[in-house]
Design a protein around this motif. Structure first.
Motif, PDB file in Angstrom:
ATOM      1  N   ASN A 142      -3.527  -3.322  -4.064  1.00  0.00           N
ATOM      2  CA  ASN A 142      -3.067  -2.274  -3.160  1.00  0.00           C
ATOM      3  C   ASN A 142      -3.859  -0.985  -3.386  1.00  0.00           C
ATOM      4  OD1 ASN A 142      -1.959  -1.362  -5.579  1.00  0.00           O
ATOM      5  ND2 ASN A 142       0.028  -0.842  -4.697  1.00  0.00           N
ATOM      6  N   GLU A 143      -3.577   0.025  -2.572  1.00  0.00           N
ATOM      7  CA  GLU A 143      -4.333   1.277  -2.632  1.00  0.00           C
ATOM      8  C   GLU A 143      -4.214   1.947  -3.993  1.00  0.00           C
ATOM      9  OE1 GLU A 143      -6.412   2.721  -0.584  1.00  0.00           O
ATOM     10  OE2 GLU A 143      -6.256   1.142   0.934  1.00  0.00           O
ATOM     11  N   ASP A 174       0.811  -1.213   0.000  1.00  0.00           N
ATOM     12  CA  ASP A 174       0.000   0.000   0.000  1.00  0.00           C
ATOM     13  C   ASP A 174       0.845   1.262   0.000  1.00  0.00           C
ATOM     14  OD1 ASP A 174      -2.523  -1.097  -0.194  1.00  0.00           O
ATOM     15  OD2 ASP A 174      -2.736  -1.376   1.968  1.00  0.00           O
ATOM     16  N   ARG A 187     -12.179  -1.762  -2.241  1.00  0.00           N
ATOM     17  CA  ARG A 187     -11.491  -3.050  -2.182  1.00  0.00           C
ATOM     18  C   ARG A 187     -12.469  -4.220  -2.298  1.00  0.00           C
ATOM     19  NH1 ARG A 187      -6.420  -3.796  -0.574  1.00  0.00           N
ATOM     20  NH2 ARG A 187      -6.409  -1.738   0.429  1.00  0.00           N
ATOM     21  N   HIS A 196      -7.324   2.986  -6.521  1.00  0.00           N
ATOM     22  CA  HIS A 196      -7.489   4.337  -7.066  1.00  0.00           C
ATOM     23  C   HIS A 196      -7.545   4.295  -8.591  1.00  0.00           C
ATOM     24  CE1 HIS A 196      -7.050   8.693  -7.378  1.00  0.00           C
ATOM     25  NE2 HIS A 196      -6.093   8.484  -8.268  1.00  0.00           N
TER      26      HIS A 196
END
Length: 302
Positions: free
Chosen positions: A94-95, A75, A105, A99
């Motif tokens: 992951n983040e 992340d 998620r 995005h």
């Protein structure tokens, strides 16, 4: 494929209960399982990062890993990171990936790779790592498809991708500028101002045509060689002053081609500065002016 979920869970519990570690023999006795099977389970845990091993003399000691989970570290990455299982279902993101796909998620996990990757799904489940540029959501990604052994022993694929859209656009702009410079009828040079000798690091084709010198003969030299033995010109002092003080300027001076013929050079010098304001390069633009002596001779002939 067997996933050994129950066996792996038991080994994790045993290793957690024995923080100083256990040997294969000790684990085999506790599990009442043969050593070969235990070794296979431990290999799965080692690959997934759930367990670690250290050698103590002839014995191999296994213990539960205390490293930060890769999923947590991911992340912090600026790259997109996705993991897919054998059925091509997304099992981790992951983040940055959340995005990029503009999904929560819980909405991304479980999605089929075909839905997320489109035609690029063909790079999943290969035996060797693949690296290629892919286009998703109108973005260009430098993507690596990495065969991965998952925590349960099954095979999956991890994708690590960098968004290089801006890099590609910047590279294209540079290519455009280079083509424009190479097409100019004016001679253009770039000198390294961080070197006291201020050597030329670039000349365009027009400079070669004007002076008769090839790129190989010029790069690495200070352009004062074009003055030949005429370095006592007053304008040379003005040029030197501009260079020493990081100033821009226009000058007209006598220069000489490779064949020895003289020409009047209308020279424009411009400093290039870095983000701190330090002059790192000088750009020179040369324009050949009509020689007054030649003009007078032509006028007499007419």
């Amino acid at each position: 494929m067997e996933l050994y979920t129950e066996e792996l869970a038991k080994i994790r519990q045993l290793l957690k209960a024995h923080p100083r570690g256990m040997t294969i023999t000790e684990l085999s006795a506790e599990l009442q399982t043969n050593r070969n099977s235990v070794a296979k389970y431990l290999e799965i845990l080692l690959i997934s990062g759930s367990a670690e091993m250290r050698q103590t003399g002839p014995a191999k000691i296994y213990y539960l890993s205390h490293r930060v989970p890769i999923s947590a570290m991911a992340d912090f990455s600026t790259d997109l990171i996705l993991a897919f299982d054998e059925q091509s279902q997304c099992i981790q993101a992951n983040e940055r990936a959340l995005h990029f796909f503009e999904r929560a998620r819980e909405d991304l996990i479980g999605r089929d790779a075909q839905e997320l990757l489109g035609e690029h799904v063909k790079h999943l489940h290969t035996e060797e790592q693949t690296r290629t540029n892919i286009t998703l959501h109108e973005k260009i990604l430098d993507a690596r498809f990495i065969p991965t052994t998952l925590a349960d022993g099954s095979l999956g694929t991890t994708i690590i991708a960098e968004d290089i859209t801006e890099k590609q656009a910047h590279a294209e702009r540079l290519r455009l500028f280079e083509r424009a410079i190479e097409s100019s009828v004016n001679g253009i040079t770039i000198a390294d101002a961080t070197d006291p000798e201020m050597p030329l690091i670039y000349i365009n084709k027009a400079f070669e045509k004007i002076t008769g010198y090839s790129r190989e003969e010029v790069v690495g030299r200070n352009c004062r060689f074009l003055q030949a033995d005429q370095r006592d010109q007053d304008v040379v002092k003005k040029i030197r002053h501009a260079l020493e003080h990081g100033e821009e300027g226009y000058f007209v001076l006598r220069n000489f081609r490779k064949d020895g013929t003289e020409f009047l050079n209308e020279l424009h010098l411009a400093p290039v500065k870095d983000s701190s304001g330090t002059v790192t390069h000088y750009v020179g633009v040369q324009n050949v002016l009509p020689n007054p002596k030649h003009q007078q001779l032509n006028e007499r002939k007419t």
